[in-house]
Design a protein around this motif. Sequence first.
Motif, PDB file in Angstrom:
ATOM      1  N   LEU A 336      44.636  66.299  17.806  1.00  8.98           N
ATOM      2  CA  LEU A 336      44.947  66.983  16.548  1.00  8.98           C
ATOM      3  C   LEU A 336      46.215  67.800  16.752  1.00  8.98           C
ATOM      4  N   VAL A 337      47.200  67.567  15.891  1.00 12.65           N
ATOM      5  CA  VAL A 337      48.450  68.314  15.924  1.00 12.65           C
ATOM      6  C   VAL A 337      48.538  69.147  14.656  1.00 12.65           C
ATOM      7  N   ASP A 338      48.924  70.434  14.795  1.00 12.78           N
ATOM      8  CA  ASP A 338      49.037  71.335  13.645  1.00 12.78           C
ATOM      9  C   ASP A 338      50.410  71.992  13.649  1.00 12.78           C
ATOM     10  N   THR A 339      51.158  71.825  12.551  1.00 10.17           N
ATOM     11  CA  THR A 339      52.486  72.417  12.408  1.00 10.17           C
ATOM     12  C   THR A 339      52.516  73.499  11.334  1.00 10.17           C
ATOM     13  N   LEU A 340      51.354  74.054  11.009  1.00  7.74           N
ATOM     14  CA  LEU A 340      51.313  75.052   9.931  1.00  7.74           C
ATOM     15  C   LEU A 340      52.279  76.198  10.194  1.00  7.74           C
ATOM     16  N   ALA A 341      52.360  76.649  11.440  1.00 11.83           N
ATOM     17  CA  ALA A 341      53.224  77.782  11.763  1.00 11.83           C
ATOM     18  C   ALA A 341      54.611  77.342  12.195  1.00 11.83           C
ATOM     19  N   SER A 342      54.728  76.183  12.823  1.00 18.18           N
ATOM     20  CA  SER A 342      55.994  75.802  13.450  1.00 18.18           C
ATOM     21  C   SER A 342      56.939  75.056  12.532  1.00 18.18           C
ATOM     22  N   GLU A 343      56.448  74.472  11.443  1.00 20.60           N
ATOM     23  CA  GLU A 343      57.295  73.708  10.533  1.00 20.60           C
ATOM     24  C   GLU A 343      57.062  74.179   9.099  1.00 20.60           C
ATOM     25  N   THR A 344      57.889  73.681   8.197  1.00 17.82           N
ATOM     26  CA  THR A 344      57.813  74.136   6.804  1.00 17.82           C
ATOM     27  C   THR A 344      57.066  73.166   5.915  1.00 17.82           C
ATOM     28  N   ASN A 345      56.622  72.038   6.449  1.00 17.10           N
ATOM     29  CA  ASN A 345      55.974  71.043   5.599  1.00 17.10           C
ATOM     30  C   ASN A 345      54.639  71.569   5.074  1.00 17.10           C
ATOM     31  N   ARG A 346      54.456  71.463   3.794  1.00 12.85           N
ATOM     32  CA  ARG A 346      53.232  71.877   3.127  1.00 12.85           C
ATOM     33  C   ARG A 346      52.772  70.729   2.216  1.00 12.85           C
ATOM     34  N   SER A 347      51.892  70.995   1.322  1.00  5.02           N
ATOM     35  CA  SER A 347      51.345  70.005   0.396  1.00  5.02           C
ATOM     36  C   SER A 347      50.519  68.977   1.167  1.00  5.02           C
ATOM     37  N   PHE A 348      50.420  67.731   0.649  1.00  3.41           N
ATOM     38  CA  PHE A 348      49.498  66.746   1.200  1.00  3.41           C
ATOM     39  C   PHE A 348      50.175  65.384   1.315  1.00  3.41           C
TER      40      PHE A 348
END
Length: 869
Positions: A336-348
């Motif tokens: 599982l990779v999570d970029t919530l904090a490290s990148e700006t991509n949001r939405s789905f």
Amino acid sequence: MKRLLISGLLSLLLLPQLGRATDATYVNNGTITFPPQIDATNVINFGTFNFGGNPTVEPFDTSNTRNFTNSGFMIGSVGFRFDNAPNTGSRILSANFHNRLPGSITADDGFGALVQLNGVPIETALLTPSYLWVAATNIINQGTLTAGGAGILRLAGTNVNLSRSGVQIQPIQARGSFQPVFTNYFTPDVAIYDYYWGQTNQTMDSSAIIQGGGAVVSSPWSAVQFAARFPFASVSGFAKLTLASPYGGSFYTNTLATTNISITNITGGVTITNVPLTNIVQAVFVGLPEADNVDWGVRFYPSSSFGNPFRTVAVKVAMFSTNVVSATPELTSLYLVDTLASETNRSFYTNFTSVYNLRPQNYLLERRAPLEYFAGSSGNADFAPDLLYKKDFASAVVTNDYGAYAAFVDNIASRPPNIPAGTVTNLPGRVEVFADTLDMTRTRFRADGLLNVNARHLILSTNPVVDCENLSYNIGSTNGNLTIQGLAEESVARFMGTNYVWSGLWTNQQNMLIENYAPDPDDTNSFIPSPITNVVEVRIYSMIMYAGDLLTQVPVVVNSLVTHSTNVVVNDKMTVVQSFLTDAQNFTINGGITFSNTFFTDTRGATVTISLDSWIGTNAPNLKFFTNNGTLKIPNEAHFGDDRPLPYTAFVDHGTITAYGQTINSDYCELGGNNTTVANYTVIARSGKVEGATLSSGGDLQFSANVLKFSQAAIQTDGRLYLSVTNSLFDSGGASGNTLACNDGFSLLVKPQTGDLLGTAVNTLAPTFAEVDHLWAGADRGPSKAGFLNNTALGTLTLTPGSYEAQFPPLFLFAGTGNSNGLYVDMLDLSQLLDYQSELAIQPNLVIYYAAAKLSFTPSGGQSARSVS
């Protein structure tokens, strides 16, 4: 990612060349990487066929081949077909197929295909099924036969010898998840299905995430959407994750900005100190399955944006196991990779394979190890209970960005939605063996979807190894003896289940009070406290991942068990879920058979059920001799010989049988094990023996026999105990040690010609408020010792009332079956009765005679109980 590219030229080359004669023999001693055209009676491979770089649309095959011999290696996508395919006409069996040592034939699944979406090519992780089909009169495998996780391995022949060989389906191969450029679509990795998703912001209490000093970690309730038609979808539309210690954790901290301040001590000395202005905190908590073969890890990988101090988080959860075919270690992983904090991509992202389902863009869940995991670094901080919230923070209540996601991870490459009963035979990753004569001695099988074995005559099945969760057997023995051993484990190692994650990103402020002193204006030689306040911005990220629902062992079920032999012995423990049939005359259980209506869990986590729940006459139409030394579990009714024209010849139980209700109709019945029913339990026999048995019935318990013996028997019924024995009812005398207990009275419907139960203790219990009736057919021979001989005399009779209600005491009612009957008891125990007159009633047609009595009252007139001296 390789793609399936088949040129027109290749397609033409694979077509038979008209007019070309069939060669006698084709021999390969080298390496062939491009699928050749082979038209030969004998095909022999000592070298290598490797078509991995040049996959075929259909399984590679040859023409007019009667004999195949492989001593080398054959690798192809999408596989191989070994049979006799003439230039014209239908395919027929080849004469011989021989995969020698160390021969290895592998059919790989096809690579992910490119599909078009609004003119944009999308690479999918969907697998093209592989095929390894062998059809020959004589099949000998001494090496290894392998097909892919989405494929089929089928062996069909007259004489099939798999002794000491390996036949396997590969575990699901990691393909990765793809997010095509310029689209909002993604394709999931193989057999990963969206469960719920959410991504927005919310107001939460950040002090409540770490609770009890770290004993519990809990996310806030977060709004999510559930996958369409998911049966357990929350009506409220919110989800929360909670982990209780022990759980795994990894933590990363970084100070972004600092400043220098001057601090004066109490003596007037000045020190320049560096203090933080901005801190980064990243905390990852991972809940794991309760298994000792699970590995996990957390890595922190730099952001693609140079100015972003947060790091991408990558989590691995993996299971160690052993491949039973190769006897080598095997690792099944999930990342599982999570970029919530490290990148700006949001939405789905929208799931291309199910346009109703979404995945937050900050998450990537796949089987393939991502760069972020292997190139990342481990945490650099220790856990502290105040890691996410300190008492000197500005506020516990913060506004965060969050993501939430859950997905079901399957161990079978694909499943049709809402699988009905029987469709297990169409699952991918299956091995099918069809033979007239089959040798499975020490054969090593591994499959995922199903192992289906159909053989008229199983020569030997000594010590095979079977690693598959779904099994189906239709096997027989023409010599009259069939032993089922090593054909089913109780569980196998598989990695499957639902994985959940929540992550949040927020900011808080910490007020740091630094001790400082200033000169006292009234006393130049002293200093007074004058603390400095330093405000630190704390940027916080937290992830909670719950993988505790991932299974590392799954139960093995036998979809269908059909046996054809005069004598059948089952030494394995099996759960049979769809159909059971034996035409045996002698059937022996030394292991265990469980009928179950639980079939499997589908891709949405729903349990699909079917109804194999009863043992009935059509399950064993020819059965005469039934022996149980193991366990037999029947969810519903067990009918042993009572629902067919003829009863069993002999029914012998020295194991454990549980059923909702059970009826035994056998010429001879021997009970020496543990028998339990929820409802009625009935035994009908010409001759019966209950010796060393424990019988428990939630309903009535009835014995009907010509001859019946009790010895060291413990019998308990919540209903009524019926004894209907015509010729002889007896025990082993005073040392028999029998106990018979009933909650609704007992009945001796006819007096046996001979026999007594003087080594038997009968306890009749009257529940609160209830009247329990007792009928007895013993002869009234007056107060004489003659009444204790061949008159079904009892050793001990105890009357036990339930809890008392003063106004409504229970009643024990005794009556004869005729005009004048007698019940003879060596020891009559009335010591638990409080009120003789109101709790015991004896009808005029029965007299109870006792040699000794235990009383808690003084008998008075009106009751027919008499002492025999």
